[in-house]
Design a protein around this motif. Structure first.
Motif, PDB file in Angstrom:
ATOM      1  N   PHE A 110     -20.432 -34.987 -25.026  1.00 37.66           N
ATOM      2  CA  PHE A 110     -21.484 -33.981 -25.031  1.00 37.66           C
ATOM      3  C   PHE A 110     -21.141 -32.857 -26.003  1.00 37.66           C
ATOM      4  O   PHE A 110     -19.972 -32.616 -26.346  1.00 37.66           O
ATOM      5  CB  PHE A 110     -21.702 -33.407 -23.622  1.00 37.66           C
TER       6      PHE A 110
ATOM      7  N   SER B 122     -18.691 -40.001 -20.816  1.00 35.92           N
ATOM      8  CA  SER B 122     -19.694 -39.116 -21.420  1.00 35.92           C
ATOM      9  C   SER B 122     -19.099 -38.350 -22.595  1.00 35.92           C
ATOM     10  O   SER B 122     -17.936 -37.940 -22.567  1.00 35.92           O
ATOM     11  CB  SER B 122     -20.222 -38.106 -20.389  1.00 35.92           C
TER      12      SER B 122
ATOM     13  N   ARG C 258     -26.057 -35.322 -25.648  1.00 36.16           N
ATOM     14  CA  ARG C 258     -25.161 -35.936 -24.662  1.00 36.16           C
ATOM     15  C   ARG C 258     -25.343 -37.446 -24.692  1.00 36.16           C
ATOM     16  O   ARG C 258     -26.472 -37.936 -24.780  1.00 36.16           O
ATOM     17  CB  ARG C 258     -25.455 -35.402 -23.258  1.00 36.16           C
TER      18      ARG C 258
END
Length: 298
Positions: A264, A262, A282
Motif C-alpha cells: 500500500f 498487501s 493498495r
C-alpha cells in the motif's frame, strides 16, 4: 526504568467456584503482562508487549440452559419425589425425580473440562533520523491459542420402589449411554508490517508519503475424537468401547490455513494548510481466493 528503558510487569489471578453446590463448577485464570520499551540510541528503539493467559474451566457435562437442562429441572419441575433412596447414604438416586436427575448428573454424571493457554505479543522496531523527515517502522504480532477439552458422560443408575419386593430396585438410568469426547485445538496467527513515512516541507508546500508491506498468516488445527458405550463406566478413555463398529465421524479433524499479503501507498499534499490532495493505492492478495483472482489493486 530510566530515560532509555521503561518497563511494566503485571500479574493477575481470578478464581470462581461457581454457584452450583454439586459437581464440577469452577474457573481459574492466571494472566501476566510485560511491557518493555528500550531506546538503543538516537535512531533505533524497540517496544515489546507480551501477554499470557491460562484458564481452567470445570463444569458439568449436562446442558445448563434450554428445556430439561439443569436450570429448567431445578426451577420448573415440581419436586414431589425425594432425590436419594432412603438409607443409601445419598449414593443412589430415585427414578422420575427432576431433582434426582439434576443432582445425579452434577455429582456422578461426568464432567466437561477445558484448559486454555493464550499468548499475544507485539514487537515494534522504530528507526528515526536516518534521514530528515523519514521514519521506519517494523511491527511483528504473533498470537498462539491452545485449547484442550475433555467431556465425559457417565451412566448413573436410578431406583424405584417395588411394591412386590417392598424395596427400591434399579429400573432406569441417567445418561443411559456413556461416552467420552476429547478435542485439541491450536490456533497460530501472526502479522508483519513494514512502513516508511516521509515528510517534506518546501515553504508553503507540504508533502507526506507513506509506503508499506503487510503479511498475515493464520492456521487452525483441530483434532476431535468421541466414543460411546465405554466398557468401564469409570474409565473415560478412547481406547475401549462396546460398540462393534465405531462410526468414522466419531474421529475427525479440521485444518485451515490462510495467508494475506498487501502492498500500500499514500501521498498527501497541502498548500498553506488550505488546499489538500490525497492519493492512495493498495494491492491485496489472499490465498482464500480462486486462482487467477487472488490479487486485486484498489
Amino acid at each position: 526504568g530510566n530515560d532509555k528503558t521503561q518497563y511494566f510487569i503485571g500479574l493477575g489471578y481470578v478464581g470462581n467456584s461457581g454457584f452450583l453446590k454439586y459437581g464440577p463448577d469452577a474457573t481459574q485464570r492466571y494472566n501476566g503482562r510485560l511491557n518493555l520499551t528500550t531506546k538503543f540510541n538516537k535512531t533505533f528503539s524497540l517496544d515489546s508487549r507480551l501477554a499470557f493467559t491460562q484458564q481452567n474451566v470445570q463444569q458439568s457435562n449436562a446442558t445448563v440452559y434450554g428445556d430439561y437442562g439443569l436450570l429448567y429441572n431445578l426451577y420448573n419441575i415440581r419436586q414431589i419425589y425425594p432425590v436419594y433412596v432412603p438409607g443409601s447414604n445419598n449414593t443412589q438416586y430415585v427414578s422420575g425425580s427432576g431433582g434426582a436427575s439434576t443432582i445425579g448428573n452434577l455429582k456422578d454424571g461426568g464432567y466437561n473440562k477445558s484448559y486454555q493457554q493464550l499468548i499475544d505479543a507485539t514487537f515494534t522496531l522504530k528507526a528515526e533520523n536516518l534521514a530528515k523527515g523519514l521514519v521506519l517502522n517494523l511491527v511483528y504480532s504473533p498470537h498462539i491459542d491452545q485449547l484442550s477439552r475433555n467431556q465425559f458422560v457417565r451412566t448413573v443408575p436410578t431406583y424405584a420402589w417395588d411394591r412386590g419386593k417392598q424395596e427400591f430396585v434399579q429400573n432406569n438410568f441417567i445418561n443411559p449411554t456413556n461416552s467420552v469426547a476429547k478435542a485439541r485445538t491450536k490456533q497460530i496467527s501472526y502479522s508483519a508490517n513494514a512502513t516508511a513515512d516521509y515528510t517534506l516541507d518546501l515553504g508553503d508546500h507540504h508533502f507526506k508519503a507513506l509506503g508499506g508491506f503487510q503479511y498475515q498468516y493464520y492456521n487452525y488445527d483441530n483434532v476431535y475424537g468421541r466414543k460411546t458405550g465405554l466398557i468401564n463406566n469409570n474409565l473415560p478413555t478412547l481406547n475401549y468401547t462396546t460398540a462393534a463398529n465405531l462410526p468414522i465421524d466419531f474421529v475427525g479433524d479440521n485444518i485451515q490455513t490462510n495467508v494475506w499479503v498487501s502492498l500500500f501507498g499514500r501521498l498527501n499534499y497541502d498548500y498553506k494548510n488550505k488546499y489538500y490532495i490525497e492519493a492512495t493505492v493498495r494491492n491485496d492478495a489472499s490465498s482464500q481466493l480462486a486462482t487467477g483472482n487472488k490479487t486485486q489493486t484498489f
